[in-house]
Design a protein around this motif. Structure first.
Motif, mmCIF file in Angstrom:
data_model
loop_
_atom_site.group_PDB
_atom_site.id
_atom_site.type_symbol
_atom_site.label_atom_id
_atom_site.label_comp_id
_atom_site.label_asym_id
_atom_site.label_seq_id
_atom_site.Cartn_x
_atom_site.Cartn_y
_atom_site.Cartn_z
ATOM 1 N N SER A 23 -52.666 20.891 23.241
ATOM 2 C CA SER A 23 -52.068 22.176 23.566
ATOM 3 C C SER A 23 -53.176 23.223 23.674
ATOM 4 O O SER A 23 -54.017 23.334 22.768
ATOM 5 C CB SER A 23 -51.058 22.582 22.493
ATOM 6 N N TYR A 24 -53.155 23.971 24.771
ATOM 7 C CA TYR A 24 -54.185 24.980 25.030
ATOM 8 C C TYR A 24 -53.532 26.340 25.237
ATOM 9 O O TYR A 24 -52.510 26.452 25.916
ATOM 10 C CB TYR A 24 -54.983 24.637 26.292
ATOM 11 N N LEU A 25 -54.145 27.365 24.676
ATOM 12 C CA LEU A 25 -53.763 28.737 24.939
ATOM 13 C C LEU A 25 -54.933 29.414 25.642
ATOM 14 O O LEU A 25 -56.009 29.575 25.071
ATOM 15 C CB LEU A 25 -53.439 29.490 23.647
ATOM 16 N N PHE A 26 -54.730 29.788 26.921
ATOM 17 C CA PHE A 26 -55.731 30.545 27.670
ATOM 18 C C PHE A 26 -55.413 32.028 27.510
ATOM 19 O O PHE A 26 -54.285 32.457 27.803
ATOM 20 C CB PHE A 26 -55.695 30.175 29.150
ATOM 21 N N ALA A 27 -56.370 32.812 27.060
ATOM 22 C CA ALA A 27 -56.215 34.267 26.923
ATOM 23 C C ALA A 27 -57.147 34.911 27.936
ATOM 24 O O ALA A 27 -58.361 34.995 27.720
ATOM 25 C CB ALA A 27 -56.547 34.713 25.504
ATOM 26 N N LEU A 28 -56.570 35.379 29.054
ATOM 27 C CA LEU A 28 -57.376 35.773 30.205
ATOM 28 C C LEU A 28 -57.114 37.213 30.613
ATOM 29 O O LEU A 28 -55.992 37.705 30.517
ATOM 30 C CB LEU A 28 -57.073 34.859 31.401
ATOM 31 N N THR A 29 -58.154 37.857 31.085
ATOM 32 C CA THR A 29 -58.045 39.176 31.687
ATOM 33 C C THR A 29 -58.252 39.043 33.190
ATOM 34 O O THR A 29 -58.936 38.124 33.652
ATOM 35 C CB THR A 29 -59.082 40.145 31.099
ATOM 36 N N ASP A 30 -57.674 39.951 33.938
ATOM 37 C CA ASP A 30 -57.755 39.883 35.402
ATOM 38 C C ASP A 30 -59.041 40.548 35.877
ATOM 39 O O ASP A 30 -59.105 41.759 36.047
ATOM 40 C CB ASP A 30 -56.535 40.551 36.039
ATOM 41 N N GLY A 66 -60.365 39.798 38.820
ATOM 42 C CA GLY A 66 -60.445 39.586 40.259
ATOM 43 C C GLY A 66 -60.990 38.210 40.581
ATOM 44 O O GLY A 66 -60.284 37.204 40.502
ATOM 45 N N GLY A 67 -62.269 38.146 40.923
ATOM 46 C CA GLY A 67 -62.887 36.885 41.281
ATOM 47 C C GLY A 67 -62.996 35.887 40.154
ATOM 48 O O GLY A 67 -63.234 34.696 40.396
ATOM 49 N N THR A 68 -62.816 36.342 38.906
ATOM 50 C CA THR A 68 -62.854 35.403 37.782
ATOM 51 C C THR A 68 -61.562 34.602 37.653
ATOM 52 O O THR A 68 -61.545 33.558 36.998
ATOM 53 C CB THR A 68 -63.102 36.148 36.455
ATOM 54 N N VAL A 69 -60.494 35.088 38.271
ATOM 55 C CA VAL A 69 -59.180 34.459 38.070
ATOM 56 C C VAL A 69 -59.104 33.050 38.675
ATOM 57 O O VAL A 69 -58.666 32.108 37.994
ATOM 58 C CB VAL A 69 -58.052 35.359 38.599
ATOM 59 N N PRO A 70 -59.496 32.826 39.941
ATOM 60 C CA PRO A 70 -59.375 31.466 40.490
ATOM 61 C C PRO A 70 -60.129 30.398 39.695
ATOM 62 O O PRO A 70 -59.551 29.341 39.411
ATOM 63 C CB PRO A 70 -59.913 31.617 41.915
ATOM 64 N N PRO A 71 -61.387 30.622 39.281
ATOM 65 C CA PRO A 71 -62.031 29.567 38.502
ATOM 66 C C PRO A 71 -61.437 29.385 37.115
ATOM 67 O O PRO A 71 -61.325 28.258 36.619
ATOM 68 C CB PRO A 71 -63.499 30.000 38.432
ATOM 69 N N GLU A 72 -61.038 30.476 36.464
ATOM 70 C CA GLU A 72 -60.460 30.334 35.128
ATOM 71 C C GLU A 72 -59.117 29.606 35.189
ATOM 72 O O GLU A 72 -58.848 28.717 34.364
ATOM 73 C CB GLU A 72 -60.322 31.701 34.472
ATOM 74 N N LEU A 73 -58.293 29.964 36.168
ATOM 75 C CA LEU A 73 -57.022 29.255 36.308
ATOM 76 C C LEU A 73 -57.235 27.862 36.885
ATOM 77 O O LEU A 73 -56.406 26.969 36.674
ATOM 78 C CB LEU A 73 -56.061 30.054 37.180
#
Length: 419
Positions: free
Chosen positions: A4-11, A13-20
């Motif tokens: 089980s993973y919890l991703f805690a991400l901020t938007d 812009g360009g960081t979103v596609p690689p993080e997701l």
């Protein structure tokens, strides 16, 4: 074995596609993934197959429009104001709310691992307090001070000789003190609320991660002595979900195709983009310009040899292109190299000057001031298109990018729970 993973991400812009992209790869492996993020990311989280939870106490924007952007870095001119703005809007200002939200999510789900964006300091300390290991995603080059790494944000080459090393010590020391001035007291106050001992420097909170996962190739970054928990795990070459299925067509003809892609977030780039379009209009090339969500194609004037669209799947366009003109975002550059394409970089801010100097040092493109007139942009485009040495250097970087992107080390590290 599933985890089980919890991703805690901020938007970012360009960081979103690689993080997701990292989240999607875990979902495809059968793991349970929940993304705690901003509402602006919700459609992309759904496309990745992960469950979505919106930030509640932490800042949460509904979209990526300029009006909804809290940190308007394109308006900032002084280093002091920039440091204060980063502290207030990116690093420590959101930390207390992030810590509340992550603590609540951890207590409900008890994930095996928390995975955070680089700036989500509150998420990191909440995982610390709950006794849950956390990894930090860095979808770019290594951006913290490290022996051998030139100071970030200034577009510097690696130090050479005693004077260069002195430069690094002085600049890194000054930048660390500046960040600590605006961040450290408030960061340690939040840590104290969760029963955690203070850290000596802001970046010590990030370095407490189980893994620092750099989503790039080591061959693109400059060599340095990184912490033992840092790993180059290769780029994630995913296009953003909002561009994947977009129809597009290039202007007719067989002249070289130039893809123009500036930031997917607003960086006051309209005037720069217009000068690039004007430059392409003066050359025997075809241009395809993608504005992204931050601008409307109708804001720009285009000659007959240039098509302007809101979005297009860059991976498909790059199969036909000869060159990429970009602001220097890491995601666009690494995709260009993976396709064997050189770049003309008009860097705007953030980490883009540092990306640009890595491009020029490797001979994979040229850098032009973002305020350069269209004639200067045209000369740069002609230079890179006509000299095959740039394409050869780009392909050399592309070999590493493709190898690392396909190597699976990112997932291997995220799934590794025993050393």
């Amino acid at each position: 074995m599933t985890h089980s993973y919890l991703f805690a991400l901020t938007d970012g812009g360009g960081t979103v596609p690689p993080e997701l992209g990292a989240a999607r790869r875990l979902v495809e492996r059968g793991h349970r993934v929940t993304v705690l993020g901003e509402d602006s990311m919700a459609p992309e989280v759904a496309a990745a197959g992960a469950a979505f939870m919106p930030w509640q106490a932490a800042p949460n924007r509904s979209d990526r429009s300029p009006d909804g952007t809290r940190y308007r870095d394109w308006e900032i001119r002084s280093p002091l104001a920039q440091a204060r703005g980063m502290a207030d809007h990116m690093l420590v200002g959101p930390a207390a709310g992030q810590a509340l939200d992550v603590t609540a999510a951890v207590e409900r789900q008890r994930p095996d691992l928390v995975v955070t964006s680089f700036v989500a300091l509150g998420a990191m300390l909440a995982a610390d307090a709950e006794g849950i290991p956390f990894d930090v995603l860095l979808p770019n080059i290594y951006t913290m001070p490290a022996p051998g790494m030139p100071p970030m944000g200034m577009g510097l080459r690696p130090a050479s000789g005693p004077l260069g090393r002195l430069r690094d010590r002085l600049v890194n020391g000054a930048s660390t003190r500046l960040v600590d001035k605006y961040v450290l007291p408030r960061l340690n106050a939040v840590r104290g609320e969760y029963g955690l001992a203070p850290v000596d420097h802001t970046w010590d909170q990030v370095r407490r991660a189980r893994r620092l996962l750099l989503l790039t190739s080591e061959e693109f970054d400059f060599p340095a002595q990184l912490p033992s928990n840092a790993r180059y795990v290769g780029p994630v070459l995913d296009d953003p979900a909002w561009a994947v299925d977009t129809a597009w067509s290039a202007p007719p003809g067989d002249a070289p195709l130039v893809l123009v892609a500036l930031s997917s977030t607003f960086q006051d780039q309209a005037a720069c983009l217009q000068r690039i379009i004007d430059a392409l209009g003066s050359l025997p090339v075809r241009g395809l310009v993608t504005t992204g969500p931050a601008l409307s194609p109708t804001d720009l004037r285009a000659p007959s040899n240039v098509t302007v669209v809101a979005s297009a799947p860059h991976r498909d366009v790059m199969r036909q292109a000869a060159l990429v003109v970009t602001h220097g975002g890491h995601g666009t550059l690494v995709k260009a190299f993976a396709a064997g394409l050189p770049a003309v970089v008009l860097h705007h801010g953030r980490d883009q000057a540092d990306n640009a100097v890595r491009v020029t040092t490797r001979g994979a493109g040229v850098a032009v001031r973002r305020t350069a007139p269209s004639s200067a942009v045209a000369r740069a485009v002609r230079q890179v298109v006509e000299d095959p040495a740039y394409a050869r250097a780009a392909e050399a970087l592309g070999v590493a990018a493709r190898r690392d992107a396909e190597g699976g080390l990112l997932v291997t590290e995220l799934e590794r729970f025993t050393d």
